[in-house]
Design an enzyme around this catalytic site. Structure first.
Site, short mmCIF file in Angstrom:
data_model
loop_
_atom_site.label_atom_id
_atom_site.label_comp_id
_atom_site.label_asym_id
_atom_site.label_seq_id
_atom_site.Cartn_x
_atom_site.Cartn_y
_atom_site.Cartn_z
N SER A 28 0.82 -1.22 0.00
CA SER A 28 0.00 0.00 0.00
C SER A 28 0.85 1.26 0.00
O SER A 28 1.74 1.43 0.83
CB SER A 28 -0.90 0.03 1.24
N HIS A 59 -3.49 0.38 -4.44
CA HIS A 59 -3.08 -0.82 -5.17
C HIS A 59 -3.55 -0.67 -6.62
O HIS A 59 -4.72 -0.88 -6.93
CB HIS A 59 -3.68 -2.07 -4.52
N HIS A 81 -5.73 -9.19 -1.32
CA HIS A 81 -5.76 -9.50 0.10
C HIS A 81 -6.87 -10.50 0.40
O HIS A 81 -7.93 -10.47 -0.23
CB HIS A 81 -6.01 -8.24 0.94
N TYR A 83 -8.75 -10.42 2.92
CA TYR A 83 -9.93 -9.72 3.44
C TYR A 83 -10.82 -9.14 2.35
O TYR A 83 -11.96 -8.75 2.62
CB TYR A 83 -9.52 -8.62 4.42
N GLU A 84 -10.32 -9.05 1.12
CA GLU A 84 -11.16 -8.56 0.03
C GLU A 84 -12.21 -9.58 -0.39
O GLU A 84 -13.08 -9.27 -1.22
CB GLU A 84 -10.29 -8.18 -1.17
N ALA A 111 2.90 -2.29 3.80
CA ALA A 111 2.70 -1.25 4.80
C ALA A 111 2.28 -1.95 6.09
O ALA A 111 1.44 -2.86 6.05
CB ALA A 111 1.62 -0.28 4.34
N MET A 209 -1.78 -7.01 7.05
CA MET A 209 -2.86 -7.84 6.50
C MET A 209 -2.46 -8.52 5.19
O MET A 209 -3.30 -8.79 4.34
CB MET A 209 -4.10 -6.98 6.28
N SER A 210 -1.15 -8.79 5.02
CA SER A 210 -0.70 -9.40 3.75
C SER A 210 0.61 -10.14 3.97
O SER A 210 0.97 -10.47 5.10
CB SER A 210 -0.50 -8.30 2.70
N ASN A 233 2.29 3.55 10.39
CA ASN A 233 1.56 4.09 11.54
C ASN A 233 1.91 3.24 12.75
O ASN A 233 2.39 2.11 12.61
CB ASN A 233 0.04 4.06 11.30
N HIS A 245 -6.72 4.45 6.81
CA HIS A 245 -5.93 4.01 5.66
C HIS A 245 -5.21 5.16 4.98
O HIS A 245 -4.15 4.98 4.38
CB HIS A 245 -6.83 3.28 4.66
#
Length: 270
Positions: A28, A59, A81, A83-84, A111, A209-210, A233, A245
């Site tokens: 990201s 992306h 991802h 989660y998508e 990220a 998350m990846s 962050n 995000h």
């Protein structure tokens, strides 16, 4: 995953711009990092048979073929991802395709949220190890021996020689390169403060998350792997502020030059 789908995507990419020896997955906010790449071709994911389409801001959804320091490089500007809503096999499809295209070395980036309180947003972290907290593994199901063994060793996920090259170029470029453990949560909600306390207790330095499924499949296929996180962050509960995000994208843009310089140096030093 059906071999026909993998081969169909690989053939379309190869016909457009040939094979590759180095693969690069950009996380990201990092998709526009490589002005130094000599671009030979760009394919939108929608033009690659069987490829999903990213739905997350930051992306781009482009497969870029080119050369960098004399090496043929395949760059993913954007990833898929779990989660998508994609099946885990779809998430790792591009890594399987890279294997078919001849990629031997994978540089995977992301990220991440900083769990280590010694980190600050904008730091780059060399990934030493990972924790899979998602509850899924892309190798579950029948094993295809054409890609790798039933029980691949994960004790050395990240190639020691590549890690040393990254350290050397970080010193040369005067980039502060942190090192640590990356922990994969499924997302898409950001982690809770309690989960971050748990992650720290388990030894994680960053969360995201990846990345972990891609690394598993790359190692299953015998690729050398290097992993770099951009700490965009601080994770939940460390600072008294909400997470969003846009902060991820903004920090990725801010460190783009340093990040690109480091990866450029790694490819040059291979």
């Amino acid at each position: 995953m059906k071999m026909e789908r993998i081969d169909g995507a690989a053939k379309a990419i190869e016909a457009a711009c040939g094979g590759a020896e180095v693969g690069l997955i950009l996380g990201s906010g990092l998709g526009n990092s490589f002005a130094s790449l000599d671009v030979h071709g760009v394919l939108s994911y929608k033009d690659i048979p069987g490829f999903p389409i990213p739905t997350v801001p930051g992306h781009n959804g482009e497969w870029v073929c080119g050369s960098l320091h004399g090496k043929r490089v395949a760059v993913m500007r954007g990833r898929f991802h779990y989660y998508e809503g994609y099946d885990i096999e779809e998430v790792v499809l591009p890594v399987r395709v890279m294997l078919r295209l001849g990629v031997k070395t994978l540089i995977v980036t992301n990220a991440a949220g900083g769990v280590n309180t010694g980190f600050v947003p904008g730091d780059l972290m060399l990934i030493r190890d990972t924790i899979n907290y998602s509850g899924v593994n892309p190798l579950i199901g029948p094993n295809d021996n054409a890609f790798g063994p039933r029980f691949p060793d994960m004790s050395r996920q990240f190639d020691p020689a590549l890690c040393e090259v990254a350290r050397a170029y970080a010193r040369e470029l005067r980039i502060t390169l942190r090192e640590g453990v990356y922990m994969w949560f499924s997302g898409p909600s950001f982690e809770t403060p309690a989960e971050i306390r748990m992650a720290r207790a388990l030894g994680a330095d960053a969360v995201g998350m990846s990345t972990v499924p891609e690394v598993i499949v790359a190692r299953h296929g015998g690729m050398r792997v290097l992993g770099i996180s951009c700490i965009t962050n601080m994770a939940a509960g460390i600072l008294d502020q909400p997470l969003n995000h846009q902060e991820v994208l903004d920090t990725g843009e801010r460190v783009r030059k340093a990040f690109a310089g480091l990866v450029d140096g790694v490819v040059r030093g291979m």
